[in-house]
Design a protein around this motif. Sequence first.
Motif, PDB file in Angstrom:
ATOM      1  N   TRP A  10       0.834  -1.204   0.000  1.00  0.00           N
ATOM      2  CA  TRP A  10       0.000   0.000   0.000  1.00  0.00           C
ATOM      3  C   TRP A  10       0.873   1.260   0.000  1.00  0.00           C
ATOM      4  CZ3 TRP A  10      -4.485  -0.425  -1.772  1.00  0.00           C
ATOM      5  CH2 TRP A  10      -5.360  -1.465  -1.422  1.00  0.00           C
ATOM      6  N   MET A  11       1.918   1.263   0.800  1.00  0.00           N
ATOM      7  CA  MET A  11       2.806   2.421   0.850  1.00  0.00           C
ATOM      8  C   MET A  11       3.532   2.605  -0.481  1.00  0.00           C
ATOM      9  SD  MET A  11       4.325   2.568   4.745  1.00  0.00           S
ATOM     10  CE  MET A  11       4.991   0.897   4.783  1.00  0.00           C
ATOM     11  N   PHE A  12       3.924   1.500  -1.087  1.00  0.00           N
ATOM     12  CA  PHE A  12       4.574   1.587  -2.400  1.00  0.00           C
ATOM     13  C   PHE A  12       3.616   2.182  -3.432  1.00  0.00           C
ATOM     14  CE2 PHE A  12       4.910  -0.479  -6.583  1.00  0.00           C
ATOM     15  CZ  PHE A  12       6.112   0.061  -7.007  1.00  0.00           C
ATOM     16  N   GLY A  13       2.348   1.766  -3.396  1.00  0.00           N
ATOM     17  CA  GLY A  13       1.370   2.306  -4.327  1.00  0.00           C
ATOM     18  C   GLY A  13       1.210   3.809  -4.172  1.00  0.00           C
ATOM     19  N   ASN A  14       1.153   4.287  -2.941  1.00  0.00           N
ATOM     20  CA  ASN A  14       1.047   5.726  -2.698  1.00  0.00           C
ATOM     21  C   ASN A  14       2.332   6.454  -3.115  1.00  0.00           C
ATOM     22  OD1 ASN A  14      -1.585   5.704  -1.702  1.00  0.00           O
ATOM     23  ND2 ASN A  14      -0.909   5.247   0.387  1.00  0.00           N
ATOM     24  N   TYR A  15       3.469   5.813  -2.884  1.00  0.00           N
ATOM     25  CA  TYR A  15       4.742   6.395  -3.323  1.00  0.00           C
ATOM     26  C   TYR A  15       4.768   6.533  -4.839  1.00  0.00           C
ATOM     27  CZ  TYR A  15       9.620   6.552  -4.780  1.00  0.00           C
ATOM     28  OH  TYR A  15      10.800   6.892  -5.406  1.00  0.00           O
ATOM     29  N   TYR A  16       4.352   5.484  -5.541  1.00  0.00           N
ATOM     30  CA  TYR A  16       4.366   5.538  -7.006  1.00  0.00           C
ATOM     31  C   TYR A  16       3.436   6.635  -7.528  1.00  0.00           C
ATOM     32  CZ  TYR A  16       3.826   4.308 -11.878  1.00  0.00           C
ATOM     33  OH  TYR A  16       3.785   4.368 -13.242  1.00  0.00           O
ATOM     34  N   SER A  17       2.252   6.752  -6.923  1.00  0.00           N
ATOM     35  CA  SER A  17       1.288   7.759  -7.364  1.00  0.00           C
ATOM     36  C   SER A  17       1.804   9.180  -7.149  1.00  0.00           C
ATOM     37  CB  SER A  17      -0.037   7.587  -6.612  1.00  0.00           C
ATOM     38  OG  SER A  17      -0.617   6.333  -6.896  1.00  0.00           O
ATOM     39  N   SER A  18       2.555   9.387  -6.064  1.00  0.00           N
ATOM     40  CA  SER A  18       3.010  10.747  -5.736  1.00  0.00           C
ATOM     41  C   SER A  18       4.353  11.103  -6.359  1.00  0.00           C
ATOM     42  CB  SER A  18       3.098  10.913  -4.218  1.00  0.00           C
ATOM     43  OG  SER A  18       4.003   9.967  -3.648  1.00  0.00           O
ATOM     44  N   HIS A  19       5.209  10.102  -6.638  1.00  0.00           N
ATOM     45  CA  HIS A  19       6.563  10.396  -7.112  1.00  0.00           C
ATOM     46  C   HIS A  19       6.810   9.996  -8.574  1.00  0.00           C
ATOM     47  CE1 HIS A  19       7.129  10.776  -2.785  1.00  0.00           C
ATOM     48  NE2 HIS A  19       8.333  11.298  -3.001  1.00  0.00           N
ATOM     49  N   LYS A  20       6.028   9.077  -9.106  1.00  0.00           N
ATOM     50  CA  LYS A  20       6.156   8.625 -10.494  1.00  0.00           C
ATOM     51  C   LYS A  20       7.610   8.317 -10.881  1.00  0.00           C
ATOM     52  CE  LYS A  20       1.792   9.186 -11.469  1.00  0.00           C
ATOM     53  NZ  LYS A  20       0.903   8.018 -11.650  1.00  0.00           N
ATOM     54  N   PRO A  21       8.247   7.337 -10.224  1.00  0.00           N
ATOM     55  CA  PRO A  21       9.632   7.004 -10.572  1.00  0.00           C
ATOM     56  C   PRO A  21       9.731   6.419 -11.981  1.00  0.00           C
ATOM     57  CG  PRO A  21       8.711   5.353  -9.104  1.00  0.00           C
ATOM     58  CD  PRO A  21       7.706   6.447  -9.172  1.00  0.00           C
ATOM     59  N   GLY A  22      10.896   6.589 -12.618  1.00  0.00           N
ATOM     60  CA  GLY A  22      11.127   6.030 -13.941  1.00  0.00           C
ATOM     61  C   GLY A  22      11.259   4.520 -13.897  1.00  0.00           C
ATOM     62  N   THR A  23      11.322   3.918 -15.081  1.00  0.00           N
ATOM     63  CA  THR A  23      11.329   2.455 -15.184  1.00  0.00           C
ATOM     64  C   THR A  23      12.528   1.829 -14.477  1.00  0.00           C
ATOM     65  OG1 THR A  23      10.180   2.605 -17.318  1.00  0.00           O
ATOM     66  CG2 THR A  23      11.271   0.515 -16.790  1.00  0.00           C
ATOM     67  N   SER A  24      13.713   2.381 -14.684  1.00  0.00           N
ATOM     68  CA  SER A  24      14.920   1.819 -14.057  1.00  0.00           C
ATOM     69  C   SER A  24      14.848   1.927 -12.542  1.00  0.00           C
ATOM     70  CB  SER A  24      16.171   2.540 -14.571  1.00  0.00           C
ATOM     71  OG  SER A  24      16.310   2.365 -15.953  1.00  0.00           O
ATOM     72  N   GLN A  25      14.448   3.100 -12.063  1.00  0.00           N
ATOM     73  CA  GLN A  25      14.322   3.295 -10.620  1.00  0.00           C
ATOM     74  C   GLN A  25      13.248   2.380 -10.048  1.00  0.00           C
ATOM     75  OE1 GLN A  25      13.370   7.304  -9.497  1.00  0.00           O
ATOM     76  NE2 GLN A  25      13.560   6.910  -7.297  1.00  0.00           N
ATOM     77  N   LEU A  26      12.165   2.238 -10.795  1.00  0.00           N
ATOM     78  CA  LEU A  26      11.070   1.372 -10.356  1.00  0.00           C
ATOM     79  C   LEU A  26      11.528  -0.071 -10.217  1.00  0.00           C
ATOM     80  CD1 LEU A  26       8.002   1.583  -9.751  1.00  0.00           C
ATOM     81  CD2 LEU A  26       7.610   0.964 -12.139  1.00  0.00           C
ATOM     82  N   ALA A  27      12.307  -0.537 -11.187  1.00  0.00           N
ATOM     83  CA  ALA A  27      12.812  -1.916 -11.138  1.00  0.00           C
ATOM     84  C   ALA A  27      13.681  -2.124  -9.904  1.00  0.00           C
ATOM     85  CB  ALA A  27      13.598  -2.225 -12.406  1.00  0.00           C
ATOM     86  N   LEU A  28      14.545  -1.165  -9.611  1.00  0.00           N
ATOM     87  CA  LEU A  28      15.409  -1.275  -8.436  1.00  0.00           C
ATOM     88  C   LEU A  28      14.599  -1.282  -7.143  1.00  0.00           C
ATOM     89  CD1 LEU A  28      18.355   1.119  -9.405  1.00  0.00           C
ATOM     90  CD2 LEU A  28      18.428  -1.382  -9.227  1.00  0.00           C
ATOM     91  N   ILE A  29      13.585  -0.422  -7.087  1.00  0.00           N
ATOM     92  CA  ILE A  29      12.745  -0.356  -5.887  1.00  0.00           C
ATOM     93  C   ILE A  29      12.027  -1.680  -5.659  1.00  0.00           C
ATOM     94  CG2 ILE A  29      10.678   0.703  -4.900  1.00  0.00           C
ATOM     95  CD1 ILE A  29      11.544   3.318  -6.302  1.00  0.00           C
ATOM     96  N   ILE A  30      11.461  -2.247  -6.721  1.00  0.00           N
ATOM     97  CA  ILE A  30      10.701  -3.491  -6.575  1.00  0.00           C
ATOM     98  C   ILE A  30      11.610  -4.645  -6.190  1.00  0.00           C
ATOM     99  CG2 ILE A  30       9.344  -5.211  -7.830  1.00  0.00           C
ATOM    100  CD1 ILE A  30       8.047  -2.914  -9.373  1.00  0.00           C
ATOM    101  N   ILE A  31      12.774  -4.744  -6.851  1.00  0.00           N
ATOM    102  CA  ILE A  31      13.705  -5.834  -6.533  1.00  0.00           C
ATOM    103  C   ILE A  31      14.193  -5.702  -5.090  1.00  0.00           C
ATOM    104  CG2 ILE A  31      15.986  -6.789  -7.033  1.00  0.00           C
ATOM    105  CD1 ILE A  31      15.465  -6.032  -9.989  1.00  0.00           C
ATOM    106  N   ALA A  32      14.579  -4.481  -4.716  1.00  0.00           N
ATOM    107  CA  ALA A  32      15.031  -4.257  -3.335  1.00  0.00           C
ATOM    108  C   ALA A  32      13.904  -4.519  -2.350  1.00  0.00           C
ATOM    109  CB  ALA A  32      15.550  -2.826  -3.173  1.00  0.00           C
TER     110      ALA A  32
END
Length: 361
Positions: free
Chosen positions: A305-327
């Motif tokens: 849930w926190m990740f979903g709110n983070y994505y909605s508010s910050h809109k990280p790019g694809t590379s950053q998103l991949a790193l966040i999800i893997i981490a």
Amino acid sequence: MEKLTPGILKTKQHFEILDGLRGLAALAVVAFHFMEMVYLPPQNFLAHGFLAVDFFFCLSGFVIGYAYDDRIGKMGAIAFFKSRAIRLHPLVILGSVLGLLSFLFDPFGGHLELYSAGKIILVFISSVLLIPYPVVADRAFNLFSFNAPAWSLFWEYVANIVYALVLYRLARRWLLVLTIVSAVALCLVTYRAGNIMGGWGGPNFWDGSARISYSFLAGLLVYRSKWIIRSNLGFGVLSILLVLPFVMPFNNLVWITEPLVVLFYFPLIVALGAGATLSPGLKKLCNFSGNISYPLYMTHYAVIWMFGNYYSSHKPGTSQLALIIIAGIIILVGVAWLVMVFYDTPVRRYLTERRKRALRN
């Protein structure tokens, strides 16, 4: 009924490859939940990761039959319910607590001001007691707003109750009839809904009954019929086979392909996993995977849930998103291990020992 003794409560030896596959399915669920916050199923490379729940249900039917068919008559329904509650409910409670904390202190968003303290308390109590209460819009009207994956635990509890009261007494031919009827019901639900994704929320609540009914019965039927396929397939090959349906494309034919996977493919995987050969070098991996699967499944969604709110508010790019999800997945696995070591295992051991002492006295 014979007198209940501590020996009757002893845990049986596990099917280690099935344990490993359970952990892999839990990882697929976590990855799917991360991805669905960003991409809708057609764009999600794990578009069918949610089918891991149906694999859990099938595996549960097999394991419950293996663990209790030959002793539930001696221990009785109440003792069975206590055993299942000790196994399952500590993490139901912890998952609810973590979900409440993420709701109250999410640094990336949410609309806490829309909910009264009384409503929040009521939602939390319903989550702890597994009483469906889909009223929180910020949580997509999940049955359990503070721990979304608990919807499958609710249906697991229902299946356990039906097993203890009816299924364990049922002759195999009648179990087969029930499984066929449930298969028809699942196909009808899938055709009506367009997919097998329901059961988690208020509007699709009853879809969950079709999902648990067929898969639990199918797993139980695999065990009762001794449909265990002996082979030299190892954990690696079976892991690949299990993942294949999770990456299956999401298209207009899912109302056909998804039932085929659930009706035939997952029971086959369970039958293969129960009879496959595990190489000694992978034993520790399978044990670890099986041990953390349930803690991972029941504790990860507070972060989602926190990740979903983070994505909605910050809109990280694809590379950053991949790193966040893997981490995020790696960290959640580590948290699941800590939960297992310092909470789940000690609590269950304490409750079990206390129960055994009461039986000796």
